[in-house]
Each structure stands twice: as structure tokens, then as C-alpha cells.
Design a protein around this motif. Structure first.
Motif, PDB file in Angstrom:
ATOM      1  N   UNK B   1     -30.654 -37.501 -46.008  1.00  0.00           N
ATOM      2  CA  UNK B   1     -30.455 -36.562 -47.121  1.00  0.00           C
ATOM      3  C   UNK B   1     -29.653 -35.366 -46.643  1.00  0.00           C
ATOM      4  N   UNK B   2     -28.493 -35.175 -47.234  1.00  0.00           N
ATOM      5  CA  UNK B   2     -27.644 -34.048 -46.845  1.00  0.00           C
ATOM      6  C   UNK B   2     -27.490 -33.077 -48.024  1.00  0.00           C
ATOM      7  N   UNK B   3     -28.053 -31.881 -47.828  1.00  0.00           N
ATOM      8  CA  UNK B   3     -27.909 -30.819 -48.825  1.00  0.00           C
ATOM      9  C   UNK B   3     -26.763 -29.923 -48.384  1.00  0.00           C
ATOM     10  N   UNK B   4     -25.768 -29.833 -49.229  1.00  0.00           N
ATOM     11  CA  UNK B   4     -24.606 -29.005 -48.923  1.00  0.00           C
ATOM     12  C   UNK B   4     -24.677 -27.753 -49.795  1.00  0.00           C
ATOM     13  N   UNK B   5     -24.503 -26.619 -49.176  1.00  0.00           N
ATOM     14  CA  UNK B   5     -24.604 -25.347 -49.883  1.00  0.00           C
ATOM     15  C   UNK B   5     -23.283 -24.612 -49.769  1.00  0.00           C
ATOM     16  N   UNK B   6     -22.791 -24.118 -50.870  1.00  0.00           N
ATOM     17  CA  UNK B   6     -21.573 -23.298 -50.836  1.00  0.00           C
ATOM     18  C   UNK B   6     -21.980 -21.846 -51.025  1.00  0.00           C
ATOM     19  N   UNK B   7     -21.644 -21.014 -50.054  1.00  0.00           N
ATOM     20  CA  UNK B   7     -21.938 -19.586 -50.178  1.00  0.00           C
ATOM     21  C   UNK B   7     -22.962 -19.118 -49.161  1.00  0.00           C
ATOM     22  N   UNK B   8     -22.598 -18.104 -48.417  1.00  0.00           N
ATOM     23  CA  UNK B   8     -23.463 -17.605 -47.345  1.00  0.00           C
ATOM     24  C   UNK B   8     -24.172 -16.328 -47.710  1.00  0.00           C
ATOM     25  N   UNK B   9     -24.212 -16.017 -49.013  1.00  0.00           N
ATOM     26  CA  UNK B   9     -24.901 -14.790 -49.403  1.00  0.00           C
ATOM     27  C   UNK B   9     -26.325 -15.161 -49.872  1.00  0.00           C
ATOM     28  N   UNK B  10     -26.946 -14.274 -50.660  1.00  0.00           N
ATOM     29  CA  UNK B  10     -28.371 -14.414 -50.977  1.00  0.00           C
ATOM     30  C   UNK B  10     -28.762 -15.789 -51.515  1.00  0.00           C
ATOM     31  N   UNK B  11     -28.054 -16.266 -52.529  1.00  0.00           N
ATOM     32  CA  UNK B  11     -28.460 -17.518 -53.168  1.00  0.00           C
ATOM     33  C   UNK B  11     -28.318 -18.686 -52.199  1.00  0.00           C
ATOM     34  N   UNK B  12     -27.167 -18.772 -51.556  1.00  0.00           N
ATOM     35  CA  UNK B  12     -26.905 -19.908 -50.671  1.00  0.00           C
ATOM     36  C   UNK B  12     -27.871 -19.969 -49.501  1.00  0.00           C
ATOM     37  N   UNK B  13     -28.038 -18.852 -48.850  1.00  0.00           N
ATOM     38  CA  UNK B  13     -28.926 -18.857 -47.681  1.00  0.00           C
ATOM     39  C   UNK B  13     -30.374 -19.106 -48.113  1.00  0.00           C
ATOM     40  N   UNK B  14     -30.778 -18.553 -49.262  1.00  0.00           N
ATOM     41  CA  UNK B  14     -32.147 -18.792 -49.741  1.00  0.00           C
ATOM     42  C   UNK B  14     -32.384 -20.272 -50.003  1.00  0.00           C
TER      43      UNK B  14
END
Lengths: 461, 461
Positions: B1-14
Motif C-alpha cells: 500500500x503506497x500513500x502518496x501525499x502532495x504538500x509538505x505543509x499542515x495538511x500533507x504532513x498531518x
């Protein structure tokens, strides 16, 4: 309609104010045993620290303020008997003359008296000898007089609860060497010892000599010095000083009501329901003399000024025909000791266990605000929650003054009021700015840690 | 399972943290457009005031902290396109090379960009000219470089919202003469003007030249000086300074998602439901780029860091198979401006009216703690409640730093979360000690005043 109120402290005055607020046509008389109605008893330690001067400042409202609301005050008047059937209260004035006051409704807010915890010698030695209790303005004047006249350099404070701790600070600030004797293993026994220890550290830092595990049995005069004797961990113990202050809690004043036929319940306090009815016709009661409806424990005895205000307000509304109910206490409390603030609300582990719940407690340490911003300090937060339904049961917090401890405990108290789960605390939309908090406030950092902690204990490695 | 997140600010890191916390077997990659993941954007003004140094301190967590959780970071990597059917994200690295990343679940937290509010000249003049926006660490470095190299003595700040006010303080502390231009009649338009005026007074006390009712239309260079032009109450207006900072809000970054087929809604933000689903298969979104579910208003757009944290956490839990729901915002906010703190939660009168409610608002002034204890200060508290069902709808507070404003607003926020009536606030068992509160806390003094006020308007004299 004549509403007669006995007691000029929180419960009594709240009743009188509420009745006058809701119906200015109601006749309200307040019978006050001394000459100091509506004084802030909680403020007395700050009079001794000299942060509050003169003593008159301790009045929540002046005599004139109170009379401006339309209530009548009868000072230096002791209530001596209630004729329930005849709706008459017998009183004795300062000159010793008895008279009777007719009423339609009566609210009794006679409060509590300082406990002496069975300590011998307190009948023989009194304020003139340097042995003091501290509960009323009269006690306050007596202690101040002793301090002025004798300029003692050392004091023993028996008890390390709220008043004891505040007085340890006050007398230390005033230049006395203070020894603080505590029966249990840690000061501030209303918190778990690991949190009480942080308050203990603060007392140490300010030179208070804290002596725990010490049971005081007697106070006497030995070779001219006041000596407190008892045992410490089973060994004989004694300590001398020029002043002894005994502050070991209170017991409810109930005789006026019980002689009139009222029942006593938890803690020896008078039984009332959530409407503040005593069961005696037309007789209401509120404050430190009555049992406390607790939202988590049912009926208990937990005297607090905030509760007295609320109960008195309910009694005032109902005595004039309203339909208010005391929503119940959570035992929310806070104390400042030098530069540390300690607070709690709800239940601790052993209290929850005793109430038949299945609690789990865990302590987290969270910064009061973003660590990168100057002045951040750690807050120790101990969360108690139910392992069955996940409900928040209680919170204890200790941190530095300025870390907004007292209002953070209020968030927990509000959450408890609504029966929130520990996990749902993360749903709360709390405020954030780096100088004053974190995106997840310390309140939520602690509840999230509790949840993780519980999960870790449940999932096999 | 690979979760990819775009964005290193509050939402992405959370999102990434939550997924890793709940299931350490999940593979998590975070694509970050710049080199500064998990930086506290809210802390930037304190870097300029030099209270926070070095800039690296602004990281909530370091790069190493983040990688220690097991997430992979791809910095300086711009997401350029989503292939929804193929579950692939196209990205471009710092060298300009394109590549694709396969995913099982994708969370988009591309946030918002600073608005320019249609001000002309912002395309031509940039940081090198002394004209700045402020939203990213890149903007921060550019402004700091300009301040260092040019040592400007004067600044114009366009906008008097949270960032504008904090930057007015920061630049003033740094020695610049600051003029603050505000379009509306009062600073901090998220509060009612009578409370915003208290913040205005504080700016005045510290020498900030506040100019209200001023619409800025263009920024240009006139005879070498930066000049802001527009109109003030219908008359032409212009003002010059050596530095211009435009901080007039944000607009959501949505192109990546809309190009992939997502819909936009309130405020031009991407539509998500309370589970953070975008409607595109396997694509989640959270943060300043998406609509905000509000507990009182339904779906709106109200970008806040606290909300991004919560939404990101929900997305992280759901993307790996959980069933979390964002419980909704109340728009709780707080700002410190010099020695004043202003906060709000819930709705104001006109917002409640627009939502079809029947609000009444009233302002009370209550001491932060017992007046007899040193240092008591007044808090202005404006309560908005529903005249129909008595529900609390909102609260606004302004007082001094140290008056525990930010946690008092949290009590209101918690009460709002549970739909309490204004009157029931008096049932809350809040904490009390004279140095930190009152037997009825300021929170309750204000709600009681609201109730009295409403009663007075209803009962004929």
C-alpha cells in the motif's frame, strides 16, 4: 413575598442577588452572622502576602453595592432556630437579644467550619497563643493581629491543600520560615502524587520546608515554644515554631437545619436535591453545608466556592417560583503556588475505580505554546479516561503561571460536562497562535497521547 | 500500500503522520514543492521580529524527525499532473526532469497562494524592488534579504488581518516606521469594529500609522519611491515607503485537482466531503485548497492551520481504510498584537443573519481575575446568541496578553461544539482562584450579561 436568606457568603448572597435580579418586587433579607457579607474567603491568603490591601478590598461587593440591589442586610445576627411550620426564624443580635423574622421562603447557606481533624490542644490554645485556624474574616483579623504584635519568624502549617499552600506562599513572602506538614505522601493530595510533586518542587525552590507522611496529633506549648507532635512513618515526630496554622479542610455546618428536621447525607452535609430543596417546606439550602451533586459521582460532598455560587443562584431562582436545577459539579479546581499553577477537573484513577468505572490514566508533557517562540514552558497533563466507552473522566494539569493552565482545565471541564470521549477532544476547534498555543493545543496533545497509550497497551507487540 | 501525499505543509504532513501512526506498514511518500516541509508558516512574523532565530527553528519537525516516522520526503518536487485512472502522479524535480510516481491512494494538500486582490503593479514589481507577498519560506527569505540589504526605514503593509497585524508588530519592533492600510472601517475585520478598535488602539500606542477605509488599487515606483495608490472614502489616496508588503488573504490552489476532474465550490476551493474524499477515485484532499465544513454554516471556505491539521489527520486515517470524519470548523482564531490578544469563535451577528438565524449580540467587560488581586485587566467579550432557541452562536474576546484570552475562547468553542445555550454556560464548572479568575469566570459573566440584556429588550418597562 419575603425571601429570607441565612448566610452572607457565596451561597447566601448568590441567592439574594438572583432573586432580586429575576423579580425586583421580591423582598429579600440576608441574615449575616458577622459584619462581613460577600467577602472573598478565597482571597484571604493574598491579604497575608500583602498583595491585597486593605482587607476591605476582599469584598466581592461592598455593603452599599449589596443594598443597592434592594436586598436588606442584618449583620452580626446569628440564626438560632427555624420554626418550619410557623415560617419564622429566630435570631440573636450582637447585644444578645433574640427576635424572630417571618418568611415566606427561607434559604440556608450556613456554610462550613474549619476542621480540626481531631488534633488535641486546639481547644486550649487559640489565636492569642499563636495557634490559628483560618476560615473567616474574624480568623483573618486574629492572625494578622498575632503577626503584627509578635512578629514571629517561623510558622508551621498543618495541611498542604489549597489554603495551606497559599498560606505557605503568603507567610514565606512575608519573611517567615515555613514548615508545611502533610499527612499523605505528597502535597496537594487532590492531585496524583506525580503531579503534586511538581508543586512540592516549587515549595522547595522557595524555601518552604515540606514534611510529608506526617500525622499531627497534638499542638502544645513546650518550654514556651509552640510544638506540633505526632508521628512520621510510624516514628515519633515533633516540630516547634512561633506560629501554628491548622488548615486541614472543613466540615459542614448543619445544626440549624438538622434541628429543624433536615436529613444529612454525604460528608455529613444536609441533603438537598438539584433544585436545592431540603425537603422541609419552604426551606432551601445551598453552599458548603449541603451535599454536592456531581456529574460523574452522583451525590457527594465537595465544597467549593464556585459550586456555592451556582447552588445559591439555583436556590434564588427556585425560591421565588422558578424551575432551575443545579447541573452538577465536576470538582474543577485550580491553585497558584508561587509561580506554579495546578488544576484538576473530574475524576482521578482511584476515584473512577471507586465509582465502578474502568479508568486508564496517562501523563503527557506538552508545551504551552510553540517551542520556537520565546518563553515556552512544559505543562504536565494527566488524563483519565474510561477504557470501556472511551469517555473522558478527568484531567489534572501542572505548569507555570502564564501557561494558561486555569483556562485549559476549563476546556476539559466543558468537555466533561458534555460527556465527550477522549478521542473526540481532537475534534474541538481550539484557537492557535504561536505565542499562545500549538496547532494541536496541549489539551489535545495530552488526549491524543492517552489514546495512543491505550492502543499500545491493547495491541500485542 | 503506497500513500502518496502532495504538500509538505499542515495538511500533507498531518496525513502522512496519521497514516504512519495508525499503520506503520503503510508506505508513505510526501512530495514537497520546496525544501521546507512542515514549517510553521504562522511563525514567520516572529522570525522578522527576531524573536525566533534561526529560521530553521520554525520547523514543527526537522527533516530527520519526519523521516524517523518512516515517511519518505521528495523535496523540491512539483506535482504537475494526476492520472486518476492510472493512479500515477507526474512530478518535475528541481533540474526540470519529469517523472511519474505510482500510488494506491493520493492525498492532495496543495494549500493556497497569497491573494493580490487585483492590485495593479504586483506583476511588474517584486521582492527585488521591495514589493513583497508573504506566504512561504521562499517569500520569507526574499523579504529578509531585502531588509538586510536595503535597511528600509519605512514600510507600508496592505492589509490588517492576522498576518498584516503580526507583521506590523514585527517591522515596528525591528525599527521601521509602519503604515498599515486597511480597506474596511477597522483593523482585524474578522472581529466586530468595536472590538477591532481595541486592537487599533494598541497599534496606535506602538506607533503604527493605521489608515482605514482605504482601497489600494496599484503599487508603483514614483520618483524612486514605492508608492501605493488608491482611494480613501472616495478621495484619491497615495502613500510612499521604502518597502511594501501585501498581505490581503489567500486563494486556494486547485488547478492540479480541477485538471484531474475535481469540482470547486465555496471560495473557489475544491469540494470534499467530511471524509476528505474529492469524488475522484483514490484521491483525497485537505487543507487550504479545499472547502471547509463548518458546524454552524455548512460548507464554506475558511482556511486555517488548525483546520488543515484536522482535515489532514482525517484524510490520513481514511486513505488507509479508516472511517474518520472531519467534525467541522467553528472558525476559532486568535492573534497577539503587541500586548493585546484578540480571539473569536463561531459567528458574528451579520454572519448569523446571513445564515438565516435570529441573532442578538452584546458586549460585556469582565476582569480576567479578581480585581483585588494585582494585575487584573478587563476583557471585552462580545457574545452572539440565537434569540429563538437561546443557542450560543459565537464569541469575540479582546484583552491583554496574560489575560488567558486564547484559552477562554476555547471554552466558548467547546460549548459551541456541543450546541450549548448561552444560559447553560452558567452551568459549566469552570476553575477559580483569585489570581486567575472569578467565581463566575469572565466567560460566564459575559453570557449572563447577554441573557440579562435580551430579557431587558423583551420585557416592556
Amino acid at each position: 413575598m419575603h425571601l429570607l436568606v441565612i448566610g452572607g457568603s457565596d451561597a447566601g448572597i448568590s441567592t439574594a442577588l438572583r432573586a432580586r435580579e429575576l423579580d425586583p418586587s421580591v423582598d429579600v433579607t440576608v441574615v449575616v452572622a458577622d459584619a462581613y457579607p460577600n467577602f472573598s474567603i478565597c482571597g484571604i491568603p493574598y491579604f497575608f502576602s500583602r498583595e491585597v490591601q486593605p482587607w476591605q478590598s476582599l469584598a466581592h461587593r461592598t455593603h452599599a453595592d449589596l443594598e443597592a440591589t434592594g436586598m436588606r442586610l442584618r449583620l452580626d445576627t446569628l440564626a438560632t432556630g427555624i420554626d418550619v411550620g410557623g415560617r419564622r426564624l429566630t435570631v440573636r443580635d450582637a447585644a444578645g437579644d433574640e427576635s424572630a423574622i417571618a418568611y415566606d421562603e427561607l434559604m440556608v447557606g450556613t456554610g462550613a467550619s474549619p476542621s480540626t481533624a481531631g488534633i488535641a490542644g486546639l481547644d486550649e490554645l487559640g489565636p492569642a497563643d499563636g495557634v490559628h485556624l483560618l476560615h473567616s474574616m474574624g480568623d483573618t483579623f486574629a492572625l494578622e493581629r498575632y503577626l503584627d504584635q509578635h512578629q514571629p519568624e517561623s510558622a508551621i502549617i498543618v495541611g498542604a491543600g489549597y489554603v495551606g499552600l497559599e498560606m505557605a506562599e503568603a507567610l514565606t513572602v512575608r519573611g517567615l520560615r515555613v514548615a508545611q506538614l502533610q499527612r499523605g505522601p505528597e502535597v496537594l493530595s487532590t492531585l496524583d502524587p506525580e503531579l503534586g510533586a511538581l508543586v512540592h518542587d516549587e515549595l522547595d525552590r522557595h524555601g518552604v520546608d515540606v514534611v510529608t507522611d506526617t500525622r499531627v496529633e497534638s499542638v502544645g506549648r513546650v518550654d514556651g515554644a509552640l510544638t506540633v507532635s505526632g508521628s512520621q512513618n510510624g516514628e515519633p515526630f515533633s516540630r516547634s515554631a512561633e506560629l501554628v496554622l491548622v488548615v486541614v479542610g472543613v466540615r459542614p455546618n448543619t445544626s440549624l437545619l438538622t434541628e429543624a428536621g433536615a436529613s444529612v447525607g454525604a460528608g455529613g452535609a444536609v441533603v438537598v436535591d438539584e433544585t436545592m430543596r431540603t425537603g422541609l417546606p419552604n426551606v432551601w439550602a445551598a453552599g458548603d453545608g449541603v451535599v454536592t451533586h456531581h456529574r460523574l459521582l452522583g451525590v457527594t460532598y465537595l465544597p467549593l466556592g464556585t459550586t456555592s455560587h451556582k447552588q445559591g443562584r439555583v436556590a434564588g431562582e427556585n425560591a421565588i417560583g422558578g424551575d432551575a436545577r443545579f447541573a452538577g459539579s465536576l470538582g474543577t479546581q485550580v491553585v497558584k503556588v508561587f509561580d506554579v499553577v495546578a488544576a484538576r477537573t473530574g475524576l482521578r484513577d482511584h476515584e473512577a475505580l471507586a465509582a465502578g468505572l474502568q479508568p486508564h490514566s496517562g501523563t503527557a508533557i506538552a508545551d504551552d505554546h510553540k517551542r520556537y517562540y520565546p518563553g515556552a514552558t512544559p505543562i504536565s497533563i494527566r488524563i483519565t479516561g474510561d477504557t470501556g466507552d472511551g469517555r473522558l473522566l478527568g484531567a489534572q494539569l501542572v505548569g507555570t503561571r502564564g501557561a494558561e493552565i486555569s483556562k485549559r482545565v476549563d476546556t476539559y471541564a466543558t468537555a466533561l460536562h458534555h460527556g465527550m470521549t477522549v478521542e473526540a477532544m481532537s475534534d474541538l476547534d481550539l484557537s492557535y497562535t504561536p505565542p499562545l498555543g500549538s496547532p494541536w493545543d496541549a489539551v489535545q496533545v495530552a488526549t491524543q497521547a492517552w489514546t495512543r497509550d491505550l492502543r499500545a497497551t491493547r495491541v500485542p507487540a
